[in-house]
Write a protein that holds these residues in place. Structure first.
Motif, PDB file in Angstrom:
ATOM      1  N   UNK A 206      -9.006  28.471  42.032  1.00 27.23           N
ATOM      2  CA  UNK A 206      -7.476  28.133  41.930  1.00 27.23           C
ATOM      3  C   UNK A 206      -7.947  27.845  40.389  1.00 27.23           C
ATOM      4  N   UNK A 207      -9.583  28.035  40.091  1.00 23.50           N
ATOM      5  CA  UNK A 207      -9.653  27.550  38.963  1.00 23.50           C
ATOM      6  C   UNK A 207      -9.516  28.451  38.025  1.00 23.50           C
ATOM      7  N   UNK A 208     -10.047  30.480  38.111  1.00 24.47           N
ATOM      8  CA  UNK A 208      -9.692  31.120  37.533  1.00 24.47           C
ATOM      9  C   UNK A 208      -8.168  32.082  37.632  1.00 24.47           C
ATOM     10  N   UNK A 209      -6.869  31.085  38.431  1.00 25.68           N
ATOM     11  CA  UNK A 209      -6.044  31.388  38.594  1.00 25.68           C
ATOM     12  C   UNK A 209      -5.010  30.553  36.945  1.00 25.68           C
ATOM     13  N   UNK A 210      -5.559  28.960  36.892  1.00 28.52           N
ATOM     14  CA  UNK A 210      -5.026  28.222  35.655  1.00 28.52           C
ATOM     15  C   UNK A 210      -5.310  28.885  34.922  1.00 28.52           C
ATOM     16  N   UNK A 211      -6.484  29.174  34.517  1.00 32.82           N
ATOM     17  CA  UNK A 211      -7.330  29.836  33.812  1.00 32.82           C
ATOM     18  C   UNK A 211      -6.362  30.875  32.990  1.00 32.82           C
ATOM     19  N   UNK A 212      -6.062  32.261  33.706  1.00 33.99           N
ATOM     20  CA  UNK A 212      -4.942  32.841  34.212  1.00 33.99           C
ATOM     21  C   UNK A 212      -3.649  32.722  32.978  1.00 33.99           C
ATOM     22  N   UNK A 213      -3.117  31.714  33.746  1.00 29.41           N
ATOM     23  CA  UNK A 213      -1.840  31.258  33.260  1.00 29.41           C
ATOM     24  C   UNK A 213      -1.769  30.398  32.240  1.00 29.41           C
ATOM     25  N   UNK A 214      -3.312  29.511  31.463  1.00 27.20           N
ATOM     26  CA  UNK A 214      -3.116  29.414  30.612  1.00 27.20           C
ATOM     27  C   UNK A 214      -2.872  27.447  30.845  1.00 27.20           C
ATOM     28  N   UNK A 215      -2.748  27.114  31.852  1.00 28.38           N
ATOM     29  CA  UNK A 215      -3.039  25.959  32.054  1.00 28.38           C
ATOM     30  C   UNK A 215      -3.817  24.706  31.862  1.00 28.38           C
ATOM     31  N   UNK A 216      -5.288  25.534  32.117  1.00 28.12           N
ATOM     32  CA  UNK A 216      -6.445  24.533  31.894  1.00 28.12           C
ATOM     33  C   UNK A 216      -6.483  25.299  30.877  1.00 28.12           C
ATOM     34  N   UNK A 217      -7.179  24.965  29.308  1.00 34.28           N
ATOM     35  CA  UNK A 217      -7.638  24.520  28.033  1.00 34.28           C
ATOM     36  C   UNK A 217      -8.159  24.126  27.702  1.00 34.28           C
ATOM     37  N   UNK A 218      -9.171  24.480  26.255  1.00 35.99           N
ATOM     38  CA  UNK A 218      -9.166  23.674  25.471  1.00 35.99           C
ATOM     39  C   UNK A 218     -10.586  22.560  26.029  1.00 35.99           C
ATOM     40  N   UNK A 219     -10.807  21.147  25.942  1.00 37.34           N
ATOM     41  CA  UNK A 219     -11.642  20.592  26.666  1.00 37.34           C
ATOM     42  C   UNK A 219     -11.542  20.989  27.455  1.00 37.34           C
ATOM     43  N   UNK A 220     -10.781  20.706  28.696  1.00 31.94           N
ATOM     44  CA  UNK A 220     -11.368  20.782  29.316  1.00 31.94           C
ATOM     45  C   UNK A 220     -11.730  22.192  30.699  1.00 31.94           C
ATOM     46  N   UNK A 221     -12.076  23.077  29.955  1.00 30.59           N
ATOM     47  CA  UNK A 221     -12.866  24.127  30.188  1.00 30.59           C
ATOM     48  C   UNK A 221     -14.052  24.192  30.371  1.00 30.59           C
ATOM     49  N   UNK A 222     -14.718  23.861  29.086  1.00 25.32           N
ATOM     50  CA  UNK A 222     -15.571  23.218  29.722  1.00 25.32           C
ATOM     51  C   UNK A 222     -16.471  21.872  30.476  1.00 25.32           C
ATOM     52  N   UNK A 223     -15.725  20.704  30.775  1.00 29.18           N
ATOM     53  CA  UNK A 223     -15.174  19.772  31.868  1.00 29.18           C
ATOM     54  C   UNK A 223     -15.035  20.601  33.069  1.00 29.18           C
ATOM     55  N   UNK A 224     -14.862  21.246  32.836  1.00 28.64           N
ATOM     56  CA  UNK A 224     -14.536  21.982  34.770  1.00 28.64           C
ATOM     57  C   UNK A 224     -15.903  23.179  34.702  1.00 28.64           C
ATOM     58  N   UNK A 225     -16.666  23.466  34.058  1.00 27.16           N
ATOM     59  CA  UNK A 225     -17.075  24.664  33.868  1.00 27.16           C
ATOM     60  C   UNK A 225     -18.780  24.072  34.887  1.00 27.16           C
ATOM     61  N   UNK A 226     -18.776  22.944  33.825  1.00 27.74           N
ATOM     62  CA  UNK A 226     -20.119  21.841  34.605  1.00 27.74           C
ATOM     63  C   UNK A 226     -19.422  21.578  35.808  1.00 27.74           C
ATOM     64  N   UNK A 227     -18.349  21.297  36.057  1.00 30.63           N
ATOM     65  CA  UNK A 227     -17.929  20.516  37.657  1.00 30.63           C
ATOM     66  C   UNK A 227     -18.348  21.651  38.767  1.00 30.63           C
ATOM     67  N   UNK A 228     -18.323  23.390  38.270  1.00 26.97           N
ATOM     68  CA  UNK A 228     -18.678  23.686  39.277  1.00 26.97           C
ATOM     69  C   UNK A 228     -20.344  24.422  39.370  1.00 26.97           C
ATOM     70  N   UNK A 229     -20.594  24.481  37.937  1.00 28.18           N
ATOM     71  CA  UNK A 229     -22.292  24.426  38.140  1.00 28.18           C
ATOM     72  C   UNK A 229     -23.032  23.903  38.913  1.00 28.18           C
TER      73      UNK A 229
END
Length: 258
Positions: A206-229
């Motif tokens: 669902x993260x990839x879908x939210x990225x694709x739809x532009x719902x998750x942007x800017x500073x939330x992207x590195x935050x979520x990348x850290x979460x999945x890492x």
């Protein structure tokens, strides 16, 4: 395996005395072993301006030249960290304020120059989980600010979300670790204008879908990348939300899963 909670607080909580006091009371009452991580970017920008040091940001990330590093060292490791530690002591939490240089706990490499020279910014390479564990086993509660070091005498400005993720991964060798990213919003939002529009669960698909739809942007992207890492490297649980994550008052927070 014992449980360990890693809590990272955002700048807006640090800036607002009422929110900070409310959080620290909840943190003090949180059962079990715990570690607190904080930034302080807004305070650093404010004090840098007073000192005539111009803050430069690119894509929401701070350019850390030598003068800026001096300011953030004073603000993160001094003013903000010691204020939090003093407040925790008043709540009977035996807190110990730390940078990544203390007990050689977090080593980083200076970020290489590619398109942008970020200056004295560190990318975490190693967390000394055994050294941190000695502090925990001695009944201290570590409070880390967003500074690491390179092992050669150089402090480095380091993203606090990344520090939280890296510490949680390191400590997962010893504990069952959970990360709580605590900030002023109710969680990750479907619509930023609607503070109630919390996405309750996000997985890697669902993260990839939210990225694709532009719902998750800017500073939330590195935050979520850290979460999945973190989840991919031994961390058990990751939540993003406001203070209510610790009170069971509502379910307005986001759970991140693989």
């Amino acid at each position: 395996m014992q449980k360990l909670s890693i809590i990272k607080i955002g700048g807006n909580i640090i800036e607002d005395e009422t929110s900070l006091n409310a959080f620290l009371k909840l943190f003090a009452n949180l059962e079990g072993k715990k570690i607190l991580i904080h930034g302080g970017g807004k305070r650093a920008t404010h004090i840098a301006s007073k000192l005539g040091v111009k803050s430069k940001m690119i894509n929401g990330r701070r350019i850390t030249d030598a003068a800026t590093l001096e300011v953030i060292t004073m603000v993160y490791a001094g003013l903000v960290n010691k204020n939090i530690v003093a407040k925790l002591q008043s709540l009977d939490v035996d807190a110990l304020g730390l940078t990544g240089a203390d007990v050689n706990s977090i080593k980083s490499d200076k970020r290489p120059v590619k398109e942008i020279d970020f200056g004295f910014v560190g990318d975490v390479k190693k967390v000394a989980h055994n050294s941190i564990d000695k502090l925990i086993k001695a009944d201290f509660t570590p409070v880390f600010c967003a500074l690491t070091h390179d092992g050669n005498g150089q402090l480095l400005n380091t993203n606090a979300d990344t520090i939280a993720s890296a510490i949680a991964v390191g400590m997962s060798k010893i504990y069952e670790t959970s990360i709580y990213y605590c900030f002023e919003l109710n969680g990750v939002l479907q619509d930023f204008k609607n503070k109630e529009s919390v996405i309750k669960n996000i997985n890697s698909e669902t993260y990839q879908a939210l990225l694709k739809d532009g719902i998750i942007t800017d500073g939330m992207i590195p935050k979520l990348d850290n979460c999945f890492d973190a989840l991919n490297n031994g961390v058990q649980k990751v939540l993003i939300g406001n203070l209510s994550m610790f009170t069971n008052e509502n379910e307005f927070f986001t759970t991140i899963t693989l």
